[in-house]
Design a protein around this motif. Structure first.
Motif, PDB file in Angstrom:
ATOM      1  N   ARG A 177       0.830  -1.201   0.000  1.00 37.05           N
ATOM      2  CA  ARG A 177       0.000   0.000   0.000  1.00 37.05           C
ATOM      3  C   ARG A 177       0.871   1.260   0.000  1.00 37.05           C
TER       4      ARG A 177
ATOM      5  N   PRO B  47      -3.932   8.436   1.129  1.00 37.54           N
ATOM      6  CA  PRO B  47      -4.261   7.026   1.409  1.00 37.54           C
ATOM      7  C   PRO B  47      -3.275   6.338   2.335  1.00 37.54           C
TER       8      PRO B  47
ATOM      9  N   ASP C  33      -4.272   5.281   5.913  1.00 40.45           N
ATOM     10  CA  ASP C  33      -4.911   3.999   6.218  1.00 40.45           C
ATOM     11  C   ASP C  33      -3.925   3.023   6.835  1.00 40.45           C
TER      12      ASP C  33
ATOM     13  N   ALA D 228      -4.432   1.168  10.328  1.00 45.03           N
ATOM     14  CA  ALA D 228      -4.431  -0.294  10.411  1.00 45.03           C
ATOM     15  C   ALA D 228      -3.523  -0.775  11.545  1.00 45.03           C
TER      16      ALA D 228
ATOM     17  N   GLY E 224      -2.588   9.353  10.189  1.00 50.69           N
ATOM     18  CA  GLY E 224      -3.550   8.267  10.323  1.00 50.69           C
ATOM     19  C   GLY E 224      -3.405   7.547  11.645  1.00 50.69           C
TER      20      GLY E 224
END
Length: 730
Positions: free
Chosen positions: A57, A71, A74, A78, A130
């Motif tokens: 990712r 992004p 994320d 996680a 994040g």
């Protein structure tokens, strides 16, 4: 509740060896700091496999087109969902991304190293954001759970105190949170085992001690006033985050709720304190705060923290009014020639050099009201506050230059460090942060333009000129599209008979605010923005059409010549020759009717490759004039190798001839230049002729043509043959 990290089931997810190697390094770095806090601990191998899709990712985000780092948040979320929340985990997570993401997962398409590093930095920030956001949500959920538990404990305790001592003891001793009871005078009556464990003093006797003994320097400002209000019965409860010293000297951070218990008559009787241990969460928040406000490479405060301090210094945070006693001083420092270090020795050496520079600058700002920060790249700032800031900041600038004077030794080589510093000082409340930084940046570039390795003090007039220059630069493209440029022509007059030989085309800008601007005010800006090439072609086309019009009006056997200036950027433009030929062909103008003027400085040191376009144009019949002759090195020997047909003598050589008697030195210089030029079969044009006496001297010395206000000022093409012969001396 199990870990949310999904374990890949397909073997195809692990075919990319580079992903696996990055995940392995990542696992080695963070597994020891995370395994102990997982709800369901995983083996190292399983944890490593879980990191592979997250690494993929990160790789996809790093090289996305268009680039969007968001992004990557994320990935941070996680990791939090997997209960990876140890305070030491985040810097380890980000450290591996910083050091190995680009190295082990390079792009599939070419990308400059600087862009990869910049993208990687933004990916790290997104991961941290994040992580912090998810951690905040998790913390809020935990706080709500703890609050509910505390409320239940408090309700049960109150009920127990009023009903059954046995029931009270069961709730009191069995509570998962720390519970303590004190009377209204602050004397501690009882505490449960959970509280004793929190303070790491299971055998310590606290009965009889007073609550007032538990003072900490970081207590909330209103904590003790709230305590007194509750003890008096004026408040039913309060809740704060309060630190305590443990028995071993360490600090315990608690979410403390204190409630008042009243007797049967409603009078204050006891204080019930419920404490939740939030030390780990507090440390993690402080670590995240530190990572967000400090530069990862040098450890100095970063742009975020610096602007917070600058806001406070300028009175924004405190609402300070202009004209108060509070003052500030700011140094904006840029390392001279740092790009050459990166380009020649590599970014690793460049980074180590920046670390060394940061350490020296940090040592310079040792006062309680001084701060040094890194804004990014090789740019540093130093802030000082206080009544004597104006003098302190210049002393600080001198200390920084002195600290950098000693070379930095890296890998057996000494690297010299030079810096340019812009210094700004003022009173709080007068300027905003952006204005202060802009002024300091402008001043720093003045120091750099003056040779570097020095500091300059901010000057409002200099700032205004730079800002005006920037404004004009931004307006240039629109001005070209709107047709705000026009051309004036100044006659070139034969000195032997006084007839008009041709004209020089001079571009003007009709600015909607500033009025008519001369080429010296915007041509350098056009050079810096690249607009000079299309603007130069437009001037050439317009001048060529005008020359063709003059030719059709006069004697075709003796066409008027038009002179057009070429800038250094145009000389380096690959299509110069092709564009010139195309313009002459489209307009129908003979090449001999065009003269291109090139400044002497633009041709000094030019090799044959650089001279080739001019030779090609000269071979086609275009005249080449050497403009501002005498302002460069004036090395006459190089004239033989230049494809020029005319020398335009700079006006500085003929000012001494404006009145009688003429300056004999100027006369001898001009006489020598004219003699040499004619020997080389070159004609001589003189600029800046302002008096009849000057024109007479130049004619007697053999100069061929002249231009200046004596004959005519630049004007519209229809006035070309209207010579004023206005003597400036009169």
């Amino acid at each position: 509740m199990g870990t949310p990290l999904a374990v890949p089931h397909a073997a195809s997810d692990f075919r990319d060896d580079r992903l696996r190697r990055f995940a392995a390094i990542w696992c080695r770095a963070i597994y020891p700091a995370t395994s102990g806090v997982m709800v369901r601990p995983m083996t190292r191998a399983r944890f490593e496999r879980c990191l592979v899709p997250l690494a993929a990712r990160l790789r996809d985000v790093l090289y996305s087109r268009p680039f969007d780092p968001r992004p990557a948040a994320d990935v941070g979320a996680a990791l939090v969902r997997a209960h990876i929340t140890d305070p030491e985990a985040l810097p380890l997570i980000l450290g591996v991304i910083d050091a190995y993401l680009v190295l082990y997962l390079p792009p599939d398409h070419p990308m400059p190293a600087e862009e990869s590093r910049a993208r990687c930095s933004r990916v790290q920030h997104a991961v941290a954001a994040g992580f912090a956001r998810a951690l905040g949500e998790r913390t809020r959920a935990e706080q709500e759970t703890a609050s509910r538990a505390a409320s239940v404990a408090q309700a049960a305790t109150e009920a127990a105190l009023h009903s059954s001592e046995a029931r009270f003891r069961a709730v009191f001793e069995g509570a998962a949170v720390g519970v303590g009871i004190a009377d209204v005078d602050g004397r501690i009556v009882d505490v449960n085992d959970a509280l004793m464990r929190m303070f790491r003093s299971p055998g310590r006797k606290v009965h009889g001690r007073n609550v007032g003994e538990f003072v900490h320097p970081e207590d909330p400002a209103d904590f003790w006033s709230l305590y007194r209000e509750l003890a008096r019965g004026d408040r039913e409860h309060y809740r704060v985050e309060k630190p305590f010293y443990r028995s071993d000297g360490s600090v315990l951070w608690t979410d403390l709720t204190v409630s008042l218990l009243r007797d049967a008559t409603g009078g204050p009787q006891y204080q019930l304190a419920v404490l939740e241990d939030i030390t780990e969460r507090r440390l993690l928040h402080e670590r995240i705060r530190y990572e967000a406000t400090h530069d990862a490479l040098t450890g100095l405060p970063n742009r975020t923290l610096f602007f917070e301090r600058l806001d406070g210094a300028l009175g924004r945070a405190g609402g300070q009014a202009p004209g108060g006693d509070a003052r500030f001083g700011l140094c904006y420092l840029d390392v001279d020639g740092f790009k050459a270090v990166n380009d020649s020795l590599g970014h690793a050496v460049g980074d180590r050099l920046l670390v060394a520079v940061a350490e020296r600058l940090r040592a310079c700002a040792s006062g309680p009201h001084e701060l040094v920060a890194r804004l990014g790249g090789d740019e540093f700032v130093a802030l000082t506050t206080g009544p004597s800031a104006a003098g302190d900041v210049t002393a600080l600038a001198r200390r920084m230059l002195a600290a950098l004077a000693e070379p930095v030794r890296l890998d057996g080589r000494d690297l010299s460090v030079r810096a340019s510093i812009g210094v700004v000082d003022g009173s709080a409340g007068e300027l905003g942060p952006e204005e202060v930084l802009r002024s300091a940046d402008i001043t720093m570039y003045r120091a750099k333009a003056a040779g570097g390795n020095r500091y300059e003090l901010a000057d409002a007039d200099s700032d205004a000129r730079v800002i005006a220059r920037h404004s004009l630069t931004n307006c240039l493209p629109g001005a070209f599209d709107k047709g705000e440029f026009f051309i004036e022509y100044q006659p070139l007059v034969r000195l032997d008979d006084g007839t008009v030989r041709g004209a020089e085309a001079l571009v003007r800008w009709l600015h909607p605010v500033h009025g008519v601007l001369g080429p010296d005010q915007f041509i350098p800006l056009a050079e810096s923005t690249g607009l000079i090439v299309p603007l130069g072609r437009w001037v050439l086309e317009e001048a060529a059409r005008q020359a063709r019009s003059w030719r059709s009006e006069g004697d075709a056997s003796a066409p008027l010549r038009v002179n057009v200036n070429l800038s250094p950027s145009q000389l380096r433009y690959p299509a110069l020759v092709a564009d010139t030929v195309s313009v002459l062909r489209d307009v129908g103008l003979d090449p001999s009717a065009l003269c291109l003027e090139v400044t002497e400085n633009a041709l000094i040191g030019a090799d044959e490759e650089e001279l080739r376009p001019l030779r090609q144009l000269a071979d086609l019949g275009v005249d080449i004039a050497l403009d501002d002759f005498g302002t460069g090195y004036s090395n006459l020997s190089y004239l033989r190798r230049l494809p020029v047909s005319t020398l335009k003598l700079d006006r500085s050589f003929t000012r001494g001839m404006q009145c009688a008697p003429a300056d004999p030195v100027d006369v001898k210089i001009v006489e020598g230049i004219v003699s040499l030029a004619h020997t080389l079969d070159l004609s001589v044009t003189v600029e800046g002729v302002e008096t009849g006496t000057q024109a007479d001297h130049l004619r007697l010395l053999g100069c061929d043509t002249a231009q200046g206000w004596y004959y005519a000022r630049p004007g519209p093409p229809e006035r070309l043959h209207t010579l004023s012969l206005v003597d400036a001396a009169s």
